[in-house]
Design an enzyme around this catalytic site. Structure first.
Site, PDB file in Angstrom:
ATOM      1  N   ASP A   1       0.267 -38.083 -67.816  1.00 48.49           N
ATOM      2  CA  ASP A   1       1.148 -37.717 -66.699  1.00 48.49           C
ATOM      3  C   ASP A   1       2.565 -37.427 -67.125  1.00 48.49           C
ATOM      4  O   ASP A   1       3.119 -38.232 -67.855  1.00 48.49           O
ATOM      5  CB  ASP A   1       1.127 -39.043 -65.691  1.00 48.49           C
ATOM      6  CG  ASP A   1       1.864 -38.680 -64.409  1.00 48.49           C
ATOM      7  OD1 ASP A   1       1.587 -37.698 -63.873  1.00 48.49           O
ATOM      8  OD2 ASP A   1       2.799 -39.432 -64.142  1.00 48.49           O
TER       9      ASP A   1
ATOM     10  N   ASN B   1       4.995 -42.363 -68.736  1.00 45.68           N
ATOM     11  CA  ASN B   1       6.235 -42.153 -68.528  1.00 45.68           C
ATOM     12  C   ASN B   1       7.165 -43.426 -67.877  1.00 45.68           C
ATOM     13  O   ASN B   1       8.277 -43.522 -68.194  1.00 45.68           O
ATOM     14  CB  ASN B   1       6.525 -40.862 -67.803  1.00 45.68           C
ATOM     15  CG  ASN B   1       7.952 -40.378 -67.554  1.00 45.68           C
ATOM     16  OD1 ASN B   1       8.816 -40.303 -68.364  1.00 45.68           O
ATOM     17  ND2 ASN B   1       8.465 -40.461 -66.111  1.00 45.68           N
TER      18      ASN B   1
ATOM     19  N   GLU C   1      -0.006 -33.244 -68.695  1.00 44.27           N
ATOM     20  CA  GLU C   1       0.673 -32.448 -67.678  1.00 44.27           C
ATOM     21  C   GLU C   1       1.926 -31.909 -67.959  1.00 44.27           C
ATOM     22  O   GLU C   1       3.055 -32.963 -67.998  1.00 44.27           O
ATOM     23  CB  GLU C   1       0.798 -33.222 -66.521  1.00 44.27           C
ATOM     24  CG  GLU C   1       1.340 -32.650 -65.228  1.00 44.27           C
ATOM     25  CD  GLU C   1       2.130 -33.713 -64.246  1.00 44.27           C
ATOM     26  OE1 GLU C   1       2.246 -33.207 -62.742  1.00 44.27           O
ATOM     27  OE2 GLU C   1       2.519 -34.994 -64.629  1.00 44.27           O
TER      28      GLU C   1
END
Ligand code: CA
Length: 564
Positions: free
Chosen positions: A260, A162, A296
Site C-alpha cells: 500500500d 507506510n 501501489e
C-alpha cells in the site's frame, strides 16, 4: 439487507434461441472435457415463459498456470460475503465463495487488509499479527488459505507499512513517553525504542504532512490522516519487526503482498522509497522464492518507471486504469479509425518500458479498485463498453486484477456523492433479496442503485457481463501468451479500430484482435511462418462465438479473437 435496489435491464430472453444450436457447455478452467449442456431456468420467468437456457462456455485448450502470471480477484472482505448474519463480510463467508471465484477463472486473490484495525476499511493496523475480529479468527484465515491452496489460488495480502494506526501500541507507547518528557529532555531510545518507529519532530508547525501530538511539543508525520501516523521505514529496529511480520504470514501460506502507498514511504523522495521497496522484495523472496509483490504507486508512467528499478514484480498500471486512463479514453474514441491502433502501441510501449528495467517484472493492469470509480460508471451506460473495457484490461498482459463485482458491472459512484469511498466498496451484489451472504456495506455508504442485475439473475443470462467476463478470463487462461507474452503491434492488420497485438511466449505466438468499434469487421486471416493462422477463440460482445469462413474472420462489434 438494505439500500440495495436494482434497475432491471431484462435482456435475458432476446438472444437465447439463436445461441442454442452452436454452443457447448464445457467444464471449468479450460480442462477441455465436454459436459452435457447445463440447463438453467430463470426464477423470474413465468411458467409459460420457461425454457431451457444453456450456459455458454468457449471451447478452449488446457489451462496452463504460470506461477507469477495470474488472474487476480481483489476482495474487500467487509463487503463480500457474510457467514454469520451480522451484515459484515468475513473470512468464512469468503471461503464459502471460493467456488464462485475459482469458477470465474481467477487463480489469485488480493485480500484487502484483514489485520486488526479501528476502521471498516482496515488500512490502519493496530496489530500486524492479528486477524480483525469482525472478519473472524486466525483459524478462519488458515482454513481459507488451505482451501485456496487446494484450488491453486495464490493469496496476496495487503501489507500496509507506510503507516500504522495511531492506536497501535508502538505509537501509543511512544506518544505517552514523549508527553512525559520535560521540555529540556531529549528522547532516549533505550527507554522507548518506539520513538524511532515514527517521524517525530519538535516544534516545527509548518512541516507539510505533520500533525501535532497533543499534550506535547512534538509533531508527527501523518500523510493521510492523523489516525494513521507514517512509520519511519529507515529505522533498523522497525525493519526487524516488519521482517518478522512478513515471514509470519509467508510461512503461514500467504503467497506475497500488495504494498500500500509506496510513494509515501518517503513522501517526495522517490529514491528513498525505491530503496524501501527493494528491501521488502529482497526479504520476501529470501523467505519464499516465488513470493509475488505488487506495489501501489498512484502516479504517472514516468514515476512508475522509477519504482520498477526497485526489482518489484509488478506495479499497478494506473495510467491505463480509471475514468481518465488510456483504456477508457480509447473506448470513448471507439470507431474513430485510430484509437484501436493507438491503444495497441501504448500497450507495447508500456510493457517495453517495464521489461527494459527488469526482464522478470510484469504489468499489473486493473480497470478499477476500491479507491476509484467502477467501469459501469465511467464506461456505462453502454453494456458493450463496460464489457469491452474489462476485456482489454484482462487481455492486455501481465497479472490482471479484477475488483470484486466488476464482473457484474456493479456501480461505484452514487449520484450526489461522487468520489465517496464507501460507495465504491458496496456489498457484493449476490441477489436482490439481501440474503444468502449479502452484506450491509460500509456504515456511511449511500443507497447504491445498480445499473445491471445481480449475480443470481446474470448467471442465467448468456448476454450478461458476468458470462462475458467469465469467458474472457477463460480465453486469457487458455493462452499463456496473453498474460506473459512479449507484444508487438500487428502491422498486418491495417484497420485502426482494431487493437491487434502479436504475443509471443515460449516460442509460440498468438495474434490477439480486439475490435474497438461498433462496426463489424471482416479480417483476412494472416499467415505466420508460411502457415495460415486459425481461430483459437472468438467472443462477441453479446456472448456469441465468432466464426471464420473462407479465410475471413468476422469480427463483430467490440468482438475479441485469438488467432493461433
Ligand atoms: Ca459476518
Amino acid at each position: 439487507m438494505k439500500r440495495i435496489r436494482k434497475i432491471s435491464r431484462n435482456i435475458k430472453k432476446q438472444c437465447m434461441g439463436m445461441m442454442l444450436g452452436a454452443i457447448l457447455a464445457l467444464s471449468g478452467c479450460g480442462s477441455g472435457a465436454i459436459q452435457e449442456p447445463t440447463e438453467v431456468v430463470s426464477e423470474e420467468t413465468t411458467e409459460a415463459e420457461q425454457e431451457s437456457v444453456q450456459v455458454m462456455e468457449l471451447e478452449l485448450p488446457d489451462n496452463r498456470v504460470d506461477d507469477n502470471n495470474r488472474m487476480y480477484y481483489e476482495v474487500f472482505v467487509y463487503s463480500f460475503a457474510d457467514s454469520d448474519g451480522d451484515g459484515i463480510g468475513d473470512l468464512k463467508g469468503l471461503t464459502e465463495r471460493l467456488d464462485y471465484i475459482e469458477d470465474l477463472g481467477c487463480n489469485g486473490i488480493w485480500l484487502m487488509p484483514v489485520n486488526a484495525s479501528t476502521t471498516y476499511h482496515k488500512y490502519d493496523v493496530t496489530d500486524y499479527y492479528a486477524i480483525d475480529p469482525e472478519y473472524g479468527t486466525l483459524e478462519d484465515f488458515q482454513a481459507f488459505l488451505k482451501e485456496c491452496e487446494e484450488r491453486h489460488i495464490k493469496v496476496i495480502m495487503d501489507l500496509v507499512v507506510n503507516h500504522s494506526s495511531s492506536k497501535h501500541p508502538w505509537f501509543t507507547e511512544a506518544a505517552e513517553y514523549l508527553r512525559a518528557l520535560s521540555p529540556e529532555q531529549e528522547p532516549d531510545l533505550t527507554e522507548c525504542p518506539y520513538v524511532d518507529y515514527y517521524h517525530f519532530v519538535k516544534g516545527e508547525a509548518d512541516l507539510s504532512g505533520y500533525v501535532k501530538l497533543e499534550g506535547s511539543d512534538y509533531y508527527y508525520e501523518a500523510q493521510f490522516w492523523d489516525g494513521m501516523p507514517d512509520l519511519n521505514l529507515g529505522s533498523e529496529a522497525l525493519r526487524t519487526e516488519l521482517e518478522k511480520v512478513m515471514s509470519y504470514w509467508l510461512d503461514m501460506g500467504v503467497g506475497g503482498f500488495r504494498l500500500d502507498a509506496v510513494k509515501e514511504y518517503y513522501t517526495g523522495h522517490p529514491d528513498e522509497s525505491v530503496e524501501v521497496i527493494s528491501w521488502i522484495v529482497d526479504y520476501c523472496k529470501s523467505v519464499k522464492e516465488d513470493a509475488y509483490i505488487v506495489g501501489e504507486a498512484w502516479d504517472s508512467q514516468n514515476a512508475i518507471e522509477h519504482y520498477y528499478e526497485s526489482g518489484i514484480d509488478s506495479l499497478f498500471n494506473f495510467p491505463f486504469a480509471q475514468s481518465d486512463g488510456i483504456i477508457a479514453k480509447s473506448i470513448r474514441s471507439a470507431g474513430d479509425g485510430k484509437a484501436g491502433r493507438a491503444l495497441a502501441e501504448d500497450i507495447v510501449d508500456y510493457h517495453t518500458m517495464i521489461r527494459d528495467i527488469n526482464e522478470q517484472a510484469s504489468d499489473a493492469p486493473f480497470l478499477s479498485n476500491h479507491d476509484v470509480g467502477r467501469a459501469s460508471g465511467f464506461l456505462g451506460p453502454d453494456l458493450e463498453k463496460v464489457k469491452f473495457g474489462n476485456a482489454v484490461n484482462i487481455l492486455m498482459g501481465g497479472n490482471a486484477f479484477l475488483y470484486y463485482g466488476e464482473e457484474l458491472g456493479m456501480v461505484g459512484s452514487v449520484k450526489g456523492a461522487p468520489g465517496k469511498d464507501e460507495n465504491k466498496r458496496a456489498p457484493m451484489y449476490w441477489n436482490d433479496n439481501g440474503d444468502d451472504g449479502m452484506t450491509a456495506g460500509p456504515p456511511d455508504m449511500d443507497e447504491v442503485v445498480h445499473r445491471f442485475e445481480s449475480y443470481e439473475q446474470q448467471k442465467e443470462d448468456n448476454e450478461s457481463i458476468y458470462h462475458y467476463i467469465r469467458n474472457i478470463i477463460r480465453i486469457r487462461n487458455a493462452y499463456p501468451q496473453i498474460g506473459r507474452g512479449i507484444e508487438t503491434v500487428a502491422q498486418e492488420i491495417e484497420d485502426g479500430d482494431i487493437v491487434a497485438l502479436w504475443k509471443e511466449y515460449d516460442g509460440e505466438s498468438v495474434l490477439l484482435l480486439m475490435n474497438n468499434s461498433d462496426q463489424e469487421k471482416a479480417v483476412s486471416i494472416p499467415e505466420r511462418d508460411g502457415r495460415k493462422l486459425e481461430l483459437g477463440a472468438g467472443l462477441g460482445i453479446s456472448g456469441e462465438e465468432l466464426t471464420v469462413e473462407d479465410g475471413t474472420l468476422t469480427l463483430t462489434p467490440f468482438g475479441v479473437a485469438v488467432l493461433k
